[in-house]
Each structure stands twice: as C-alpha cells, then as structure tokens.
Design a protein around this motif. Structure first.
Motif, mmCIF file in Angstrom:
data_model
loop_
_atom_site.group_PDB
_atom_site.id
_atom_site.type_symbol
_atom_site.label_atom_id
_atom_site.label_comp_id
_atom_site.label_asym_id
_atom_site.label_seq_id
_atom_site.Cartn_x
_atom_site.Cartn_y
_atom_site.Cartn_z
ATOM 1 N N ARG A 1 0.845 -1.194 0.000
ATOM 2 C CA ARG A 1 0.000 0.000 0.000
ATOM 3 C C ARG A 1 0.882 1.247 0.000
ATOM 4 N NH1 ARG A 1 -5.390 -0.545 1.654
ATOM 5 N NH2 ARG A 1 -5.307 1.464 2.753
ATOM 6 N N ILE A 2 0.815 2.006 -1.089
ATOM 7 C CA ILE A 2 1.609 3.218 -1.220
ATOM 8 C C ILE A 2 0.709 4.419 -0.941
ATOM 9 C CG2 ILE A 2 3.084 4.565 -2.765
ATOM 10 C CD1 ILE A 2 2.605 1.455 -4.277
ATOM 11 N N HIS A 3 1.091 5.246 0.010
ATOM 12 C CA HIS A 3 0.262 6.379 0.416
ATOM 13 C C HIS A 3 0.641 7.616 -0.397
ATOM 14 C CE1 HIS A 3 -0.075 3.530 3.758
ATOM 15 N NE2 HIS A 3 -1.256 4.069 3.955
ATOM 16 N N LEU A 4 -0.309 8.075 -1.199
ATOM 17 C CA LEU A 4 -0.098 9.250 -2.039
ATOM 18 C C LEU A 4 -0.481 10.539 -1.329
ATOM 19 C CD1 LEU A 4 -1.556 7.792 -5.358
ATOM 20 C CD2 LEU A 4 0.817 7.793 -4.599
ATOM 21 N N ASP A 5 -1.066 10.406 -0.146
ATOM 22 C CA ASP A 5 -1.437 11.558 0.684
ATOM 23 C C ASP A 5 -1.153 11.215 2.143
ATOM 24 O OD1 ASP A 5 -2.803 13.338 -1.345
ATOM 25 O OD2 ASP A 5 -4.063 11.550 -1.524
ATOM 26 N N GLN A 6 -1.161 12.234 2.988
ATOM 27 C CA GLN A 6 -1.052 12.008 4.417
ATOM 28 C C GLN A 6 -2.262 11.209 4.894
ATOM 29 O OE1 GLN A 6 1.370 12.947 6.542
ATOM 30 N NE2 GLN A 6 2.611 14.173 5.151
ATOM 31 N N CYS A 7 -2.018 10.235 5.755
ATOM 32 C CA CYS A 7 -3.125 9.411 6.257
ATOM 33 C C CYS A 7 -2.987 9.222 7.768
ATOM 34 C CB CYS A 7 -3.141 8.069 5.544
ATOM 35 S SG CYS A 7 -4.626 7.096 5.881
ATOM 36 N N PRO A 8 -3.215 10.293 8.531
ATOM 37 C CA PRO A 8 -3.174 10.164 9.996
ATOM 38 C C PRO A 8 -4.406 9.447 10.512
ATOM 39 C CG PRO A 8 -3.867 12.372 9.382
ATOM 40 C CD PRO A 8 -3.532 11.665 8.095
ATOM 41 N N GLU A 9 -4.455 9.270 11.798
ATOM 42 C CA GLU A 9 -5.558 8.540 12.420
ATOM 43 C C GLU A 9 -6.913 9.110 12.029
ATOM 44 O OE1 GLU A 9 -7.305 7.520 16.910
ATOM 45 O OE2 GLU A 9 -5.343 8.466 16.649
ATOM 46 N N ARG A 10 -7.031 10.441 11.975
ATOM 47 C CA ARG A 10 -8.325 11.081 11.734
ATOM 48 C C ARG A 10 -8.682 11.170 10.249
ATOM 49 N NH1 ARG A 10 -8.610 16.213 13.141
ATOM 50 N NH2 ARG A 10 -10.844 16.165 13.635
ATOM 51 N N ASN A 11 -7.837 10.570 9.390
ATOM 52 C CA ASN A 11 -8.133 10.612 7.963
ATOM 53 C C ASN A 11 -8.351 9.211 7.387
ATOM 54 O OD1 ASN A 11 -8.668 12.106 5.635
ATOM 55 N ND2 ASN A 11 -6.556 12.017 4.915
ATOM 56 N N GLY A 12 -8.965 8.339 8.184
ATOM 57 C CA GLY A 12 -9.330 7.011 7.701
ATOM 58 C C GLY A 12 -8.170 6.049 7.568
ATOM 59 N N LEU B 1 -3.925 0.600 14.891
ATOM 60 C CA LEU B 1 -3.984 1.661 13.893
ATOM 61 C C LEU B 1 -2.665 1.764 13.135
ATOM 62 C CD1 LEU B 1 -5.967 3.982 13.018
ATOM 63 C CD2 LEU B 1 -4.614 5.454 14.528
ATOM 64 N N CYS B 2 -2.754 2.039 11.829
ATOM 65 C CA CYS B 2 -1.562 2.169 10.977
ATOM 66 C C CYS B 2 -1.569 3.523 10.267
ATOM 67 C CB CYS B 2 -1.512 1.045 9.953
ATOM 68 S SG CYS B 2 -1.355 -0.604 10.645
ATOM 69 N N PRO B 3 -1.346 4.612 10.994
ATOM 70 C CA PRO B 3 -1.270 5.914 10.320
ATOM 71 C C PRO B 3 -0.063 5.953 9.400
ATOM 72 C CG PRO B 3 -0.488 6.085 12.583
ATOM 73 C CD PRO B 3 -1.040 4.699 12.430
ATOM 74 N N ALA B 4 -0.142 6.786 8.371
ATOM 75 C CA ALA B 4 0.934 6.829 7.383
ATOM 76 C C ALA B 4 1.135 8.246 6.884
ATOM 77 C CB ALA B 4 0.628 5.892 6.222
ATOM 78 N N GLY B 5 2.367 8.536 6.507
ATOM 79 C CA GLY B 5 2.697 9.818 5.916
ATOM 80 C C GLY B 5 2.852 9.697 4.418
ATOM 81 N N LEU B 6 3.016 10.805 3.763
ATOM 82 C CA LEU B 6 3.223 10.846 2.322
ATOM 83 C C LEU B 6 4.439 10.006 1.939
ATOM 84 C CD1 LEU B 6 2.217 12.483 -0.269
ATOM 85 C CD2 LEU B 6 4.190 13.938 0.168
ATOM 86 N N GLY B 7 4.259 9.036 1.043
ATOM 87 C CA GLY B 7 5.362 8.194 0.595
ATOM 88 C C GLY B 7 5.624 6.984 1.464
ATOM 89 N N ASP B 8 4.893 6.835 2.572
ATOM 90 C CA ASP B 8 5.038 5.641 3.414
ATOM 91 C C ASP B 8 4.419 4.432 2.719
ATOM 92 O OD1 ASP B 8 6.119 7.356 5.230
ATOM 93 O OD2 ASP B 8 4.601 7.048 6.782
#
Length: 229
Positions: free
Chosen positions: A143-154, A182-189
């Motif tokens: 899973r490549i994150h193209l946007d920030q995905c913190p806890e509050r962003n699904g 929970l697996c929060p992720a940053g841009l490019g994670d």
C-alpha cells in the motif's frame, strides 16, 4: 531487511519509502483515468478504481519494475509478479466506514480443475477466484500512500496475527475492539500486508483527500491453466 514483523504480525510499516518525485510519476498516470473507470456508490460518488493496471496500460511498467518491484520481490523471497492494483480515493464526499474483512479474491485468467480454487465470478469483464489458503498466504499487498493518512483521515486498522488462516464472517465480526491496531501513514510511506490480515478503515474526520495505491504481488507458482491478468 528480514521482514520478521511481516511474517509474525502479517504487516509491516515502512516510512518514507518514496519521495515526492516518485509519487508524482504515479499520480500523473493515475490522473489520466477516465471518470467511468471509477467504482461508484449509489449516490454517484466515485471512490476507487479496481484493476487500475488494466485500465491504464502505462501504469503497469511502473508497478513491474524499479524500487516497488524490488521491494515486493525481497519481501516475498522470490521474483514478484503483479496480481492486481486498486486505487482508493477517499474524498470528503466518498467517506464511510469499511468493516473488518479479509481480502479473499484475486483476478485471474484461464481455468483449473483443482477443486481448491473456488467461488469463480466475473466482475466488469474480469474473472475472479478464491484461491486455497496456502496460496493466499503467499500473496503480498503493498500500500503506497499518495497523501497524508493520519488517524483522523481514515487510516487502516489491522488485527496483528490474523493472516494465518481464512476466517468466517462470524469469526471476523467477533474480533474484540482492542485487537485492532492503527496504521497511520505519511506521504510516501508504505504498508506491507498479507491480504488475509483482517483490516478495516473508519470514516475520515478531516476534509482531506486520502489516496492509496494498493498493489498485490505473488511469487507463488500458479496451477497449470491459470495466469495473471
């Protein structure tokens, strides 16, 4: 890397694998997707493109070579083959709770007499099948994150260790709340996960876009008569 966490827990989080330039290459191609290639809810809200590698032929080489391909091959312990790719695009208007589940089906071409390959179906002209558990255990989702995905962003939530077997819907429904991580992720994670890992996604509480390119690979040998789409 030895990927011990992936084998033990069924997932592994890798921070800052891709830089902005890498993501821009994928984004430029994904942005060419026609509107009718998106899956829609009944209200017309677009939210995902299933088998995006088939809909955007120029995307496929980006998934079958380079750093992403090398990462998948290393984690699988063999030469990876592309199984499928899905673009999830969670917008403020396409925002809902995805309940806990395992990913059981894969797109496939051909046929086999092996009775362990079951529940054949066709969706949008693509054939799907539920492979045997031992084959499912050899699949890897990247899973490549193209946007920030913190806890509050699904951000994705997973149940560590739940990837070892196929579970009934009733068993999945009985998983206790405290079992989810929970697996929060940053841009490019990047999040590596076994598709049998039980996972879910809550509705986002931020008015922000959350795009994830979910790419599945395999290094397992297919039975005679079957091949990847």
């Amino acid at each position: 890397m030895n990927y011990e966490t992936l084998e033990c827990d069924g997932y592994e989080r890798l921070p800052k694998v891709f830089i902005r330039q890498d993501l821009s290459t994928w984004e430029q191609e994904l942005d060419t997707a026609p509107a009718d290639s998106f899956r829609e809810r009944k209200n017309g809200t677009r939210f995902a493109i299933r088998n995006v590698h088939l809909q955007l032929p120029r995307l496929r080489p980006l998934l079958e070579q380079g750093r992403l391909f090398t990462l998948a091959s290393e984690a699988l312990g063999g030469t990876a083959e592309l199984v499928n790719a899905t673009l999830f695009d969670k917008l403020p208007g396409a925002n809902w709770f995805v309940p806990p589940h395992q990913d059981l089906f894969i797109p496939i071409a051909g046929s086999t007499d092996d009775p362990r390959w079951t529940n054949w179906s066709t969706k949008a002209s693509v054939q799907y099948v539920e492979p045997p558990v031992d084959f499912q255990r050899e699949l890897l989702a990247v899973r490549i994150h193209l946007d920030q995905c913190p806890e509050r962003n699904g951000a994705l939530e997973v149940v560590p260790g739940s990837h070892q077997d196929r579970l009934s819907e009733a068993a999945v429904a009985l998983i206790e709340e405290e079992s989810f991580e929970l697996c929060p992720a940053g841009l490019g994670d990047v999040l590596l996960m076994r598709p049998l890992l039980v996972h879910r996604s809550r509705s986002a509480k931020l008015p922000q876009r959350r795009r994830v390119l979910h790419v599945v690979y395999s290094a397992a040998k297919l039975p005679e008569g079957l091949w990847w789409t």
